[in-house]
Design a protein around this motif. Sequence first.
Motif, short mmCIF file in Angstrom:
data_model
loop_
_atom_site.label_atom_id
_atom_site.label_comp_id
_atom_site.label_asym_id
_atom_site.label_seq_id
_atom_site.Cartn_x
_atom_site.Cartn_y
_atom_site.Cartn_z
N LEU A 51 49.53 -21.34 29.39
CA LEU A 51 48.05 -19.63 29.07
C LEU A 51 48.47 -19.01 28.33
N THR A 52 49.82 -18.53 27.80
CA THR A 52 50.08 -17.37 27.12
C THR A 52 49.77 -17.51 25.90
N ALA A 76 45.38 -18.87 35.11
CA ALA A 76 46.41 -18.36 35.64
C ALA A 76 46.78 -17.66 36.71
N ASP A 104 63.22 -15.31 25.34
CA ASP A 104 62.67 -16.82 26.39
C ASP A 104 63.65 -17.07 26.99
N GLY A 146 58.18 -17.80 32.23
CA GLY A 146 56.90 -18.27 33.42
C GLY A 146 57.85 -18.66 34.57
N ASN A 177 52.12 -21.48 31.75
CA ASN A 177 52.49 -20.18 31.91
C ASN A 177 52.76 -20.30 30.35
N ASN A 178 53.63 -21.07 29.65
CA ASN A 178 53.29 -21.33 28.04
C ASN A 178 52.02 -21.21 27.79
N VAL A 238 53.48 -19.56 21.44
CA VAL A 238 54.04 -18.88 22.71
C VAL A 238 54.26 -17.29 21.74
N ASN A 283 42.31 -16.57 32.39
CA ASN A 283 42.98 -16.52 33.93
C ASN A 283 42.95 -16.60 35.11
N LYS A 328 55.22 -14.22 32.20
CA LYS A 328 54.26 -15.55 31.47
C LYS A 328 53.39 -15.95 32.72
N PRO A 329 51.76 -15.56 32.35
CA PRO A 329 51.02 -15.27 30.96
C PRO A 329 51.25 -13.63 31.07
N SER A 348 49.13 -10.90 28.42
CA SER A 348 48.58 -10.71 27.37
C SER A 348 48.72 -9.88 26.49
#
Length: 856
Positions: A495-496, A530, A787, A816, A492-493, A746, A527, A837-838, A840
Motif C-alpha cells: 500500500l505504501t 490501509a 526499514d 509496517g 503496508n509495503n 517502496v 486508503n 507504513k503506509p 503518503s
Amino acid sequence: MREERALDQLTEHVVLRRRAGLSSTPWVQGPTLGIAAVVTIALVALLALWLDAIALAVIAAMVMILSAIAVAWALARDLGRAVDARALLAVAMESPGTGRMISDSRGNAVYANAMWQAVIGGALSVPGGIGNQSADGVGITGLARLFAGDAGQAARFQKLLTASERGEAVDVELAATTPDRRPRWLAIGARPLPSSPGWRFWAVEDISTRKAAEEIIADEREKLTDFLDYAPVGFYSVDDRGRFLFANSTLARWLGCQPRDLVEGERHLHQVLAQPPHDAPPYGLFDGDPGFEQQQRGELVMRGLQGRLFSASITQSVVVGADGRMVRTRSVVRDLTPEKEWREALRLSEQRFQRFFADAPVGIALVDAAGDLVECNRAFLAMIGGELHQLLGRPLAALVQPEQAAELQARLVGAMAGSDFANPLEVRINGARPMVAQLYASRLGGTVAGTAGLILHFIDLTEQKNLEIQFAQSQKMQAVGQLAGGVAHDFNNLLTAMIGFCDLLLLRHKPGDQSFTDIMQIKQNANRAANLVRQLLAFSRQQTLQPRVLDITDVLAELSSLLRRLIGENIELRMMHGRDLGLVKVDQGQLEQVIINLVVNARDAMRGGGRLTIVTSNFTAIDPVRREHEIMPPGDYVTIDVIDTGVGIPAENLNRIFEPFFSTKEVGSGTGLGLSTVYGIVRQTGGFVFVDSVPSEGAKFTIHLPRFRQQANAAAASVADDPRERTISDLTGSGTILLVEDEDAVRIFGARALRNKGYQVLEARSGEAALAMIEGDVHRIDLLISDVVMPQMDGPTLIRHARANRPDLKVILISGYTEDRFRDNLDGGEIVHFLPKPFSLKQLAGKVKEVLREGK
C-alpha cells in the motif's frame, strides 16, 4: 453332748477300775478282795493243821467256806455288772462316722472303735476291745504315721500332740498323705480325762468330702468376690449413717484408695461426693429425702481421696429391715469418664469426618450396590444444585447427561464387581449450571448385608475446561493476531508503493485531467485498504499509537453529534457521565474508533429501534477480576459502558465475538473486524473489555481503562509541545539522505518523492550496503531512513553500527509494524524517529523536514 457326758462317765469308770488293779475283762471282774480273804483263811487253816491246832483249823475251814460262798456271790454280781458296762461303752464308742480312741499316759490305745481302726489302718489284738496292747497299730504312733509324708502336716500334728499332753482340749484339721498322693482330710480332736492324768480321749473323722465341698464353695465364693471386686462397675453399700459397709476394688480404684480405706477408715458417702446433697439423709445422693421405696438414679461428680474428680452415674436402692428401719444400701456406680472420652473421641472423629467428607472441596457421594445415592457432601450438592432429601435414593446415572447414563451405569456395575476404575470417567452433570466433572470410584468392601457399595469422588473440571477453552481461544487470537500482523506488514509495503506512486502521478495529472479521476480512485481504494490493515494491526495490538492524557467526558461530548447521526432517529441516545471522573492516557483517535465501532454494533442489533446508553464511571478493583480468559489486576480504572436494548448475543457466540472476521451479519454487510479492533485497541492501551448479554434483552460492553495519575495540566502541556502536532506547510528542503529499504517499490517511490522535494538521495537495498556507504563517508549523510525488518542486518542493528561512527546521525525508521516492536532493540538514550507504513508523499516529506529542522 449327753452322749459325750455318758461316754466320759463310762470312760472314767474303766480308767478307775484299771488304776485300782481290777481287770476290765469279763473273766477277771470278781470280788478280788473276797478271794484274797478266802486264800488268807486257807493259809491260816493249813498253818493250824501243821501246828495241830484242830479247833483253829475247823474254825478256819468254816470261815473259808463262808468266804468262798460270799466270793462266789460277789463274783457273779461283778461279772454281770462288767458285762453291762462293756456293752454300754461299746455302744457309746462305736459311731458310724467318727473314729474314737482312748489312750493312756504312754499313748497306747486303751480302747479304739472300728471306725478309728479303719481310719488309722491298724487293729487291736481283740477288735474293739480294751486292753494293754501296743499302740503301734492304732495308737498315737499310728495316727502320727498318717502325716509323715508331709512335713507341714506332721509339724501341725506334733503341735496338737504337745498341746494335748499339756492337758489342753485341741481340735485340728489335717491332710493325711495317701498312696495316690491325694489329700485325705481328717478332723482330729483330743480331750484330757481330768480324773486320769495323761489319759486322753481321741476322735477322728474323715472330712475329705466336706473339704471338697468347702473348696468348691470357696472357689465359687472367690469367683463371685473377684467378679464383684473387679467388675467394670463399682459396688458399695452404706448404712443409715452413710458409713461404708462394703466397697469393691473397682470403686476404690476410681477413688484412689483400697476398699479397706473406705470400710475400716469409716469413710462416709458424702465425703466422696464433690457436692454433697442438701436436705438429704447421710446415705442420700441427691437433694431431698427420696424415701425407702424410691430408687435413686442420676449423674453426679465424685471426688477421690486424692482429689480426683470424675463424673459418675449411680443407681441406688435401700434395704429395709423387718422393723421398717433402713439397714443398708445397694448401690451401683458407673464411671462416666470413659464414656465422656468416647464422646469426645467421637466428636473429634466427626470433626475429622466433617473436614474430610462434609467440608471436602471435591464432591463425594456414596452409592449402594444398586447404584442409588445414599450419602453425599455439600460440594456434591453444590454441583447438582439440589437438596439432600431430593437426591437420596435416586440412581446416580439419572444425575448425568442422558447420553452418558448407560456408560456410567456400566462402569459402576464393573467397579462393584471388582474391575479396575483407575482411569477416571469424565461426566457432564445435570445441575443448576452446566458442569463437567471427573469421576473416580472405589469399592466399599462391606461384609454386612447392605454395606457394600462405592465411594465416588467428583472433581469439578468446569473451570479447567473453561480455562482450556479460553487458553485455546487466547492462543487462537494470538495466532490470528500474529498472522494479521504479518499480513498487515506485507500489505503496508504494497500500500505504501500504491499510495506513493499515486501521489507521484497526481503531480503530473492535475484536476480536470482525464487520468486524475482514475488515479484518485486508485488512491482512495488504497486508503480503504490501509484502514483495513490498521484494523488488523489494532486487533493484533501492533498499530502505532499516539497516546494523550484525555478526559473521557470531553471525548464523548465531541463525538455525540457524530454518534447521533450514526444510530438514526429511531434509536434514543443517552449519555450518563460519572462525577469526578478520572483521566486516561490513550490515543484519542483510536478511542473514538472504539466508541464508534461499539455504537455501530449496537445500532445493527436494534433494527426496530431502541435505546442506546453510554455510562462513564470510576471503578476500583480491590481483588483481581476474572472474566472468561481475562484477568484484570487490582487498581483504579475509568469505565465506559455501552448498553443497548437489542436482540442480544447468543451464549455460544460470546466467546467468538472478538475474533477477526467473525460476524453474524449477512455476507457483505460487514468485515468482521469491528469488535476485534475494539479488543485490540483497548488491550494495547492497557485496558480490558468485557461483554454481558441476555438474548432478546440486549448487550452491555464494558471498557476498563487504567486511570492516569499525573496532573492534568502537566500532561496537557507535554502534549501541546509534541512536535508531531505541528503543521509544516513547506515540504521542500536540502541535504543528503540515505534511504535503506529491501522492498524495491517502496524504495523507488521514497527516493523519487524526496528528490522532487530537493534532497539528494542515496539508496541501499540492505543494511550491510548502507553501513558500507556510511563508513566510506564519500558523501556527508545528513539523515538515515531505514526499514526496520530486513534480511540479515535489520534497522536497529544498522543504527547501532552507524552511530558508532556518527553519533550525531539523525535517523527515521519506517515499518509496517508498531513502534514497540523495535524500541526494545534500541539503546535507551538513542533518539530515533518513526514513520509507520503506509505513508503518503506528503507524510514522508513532512517527517523528513521536521527531523532535519531539529537542532538548527
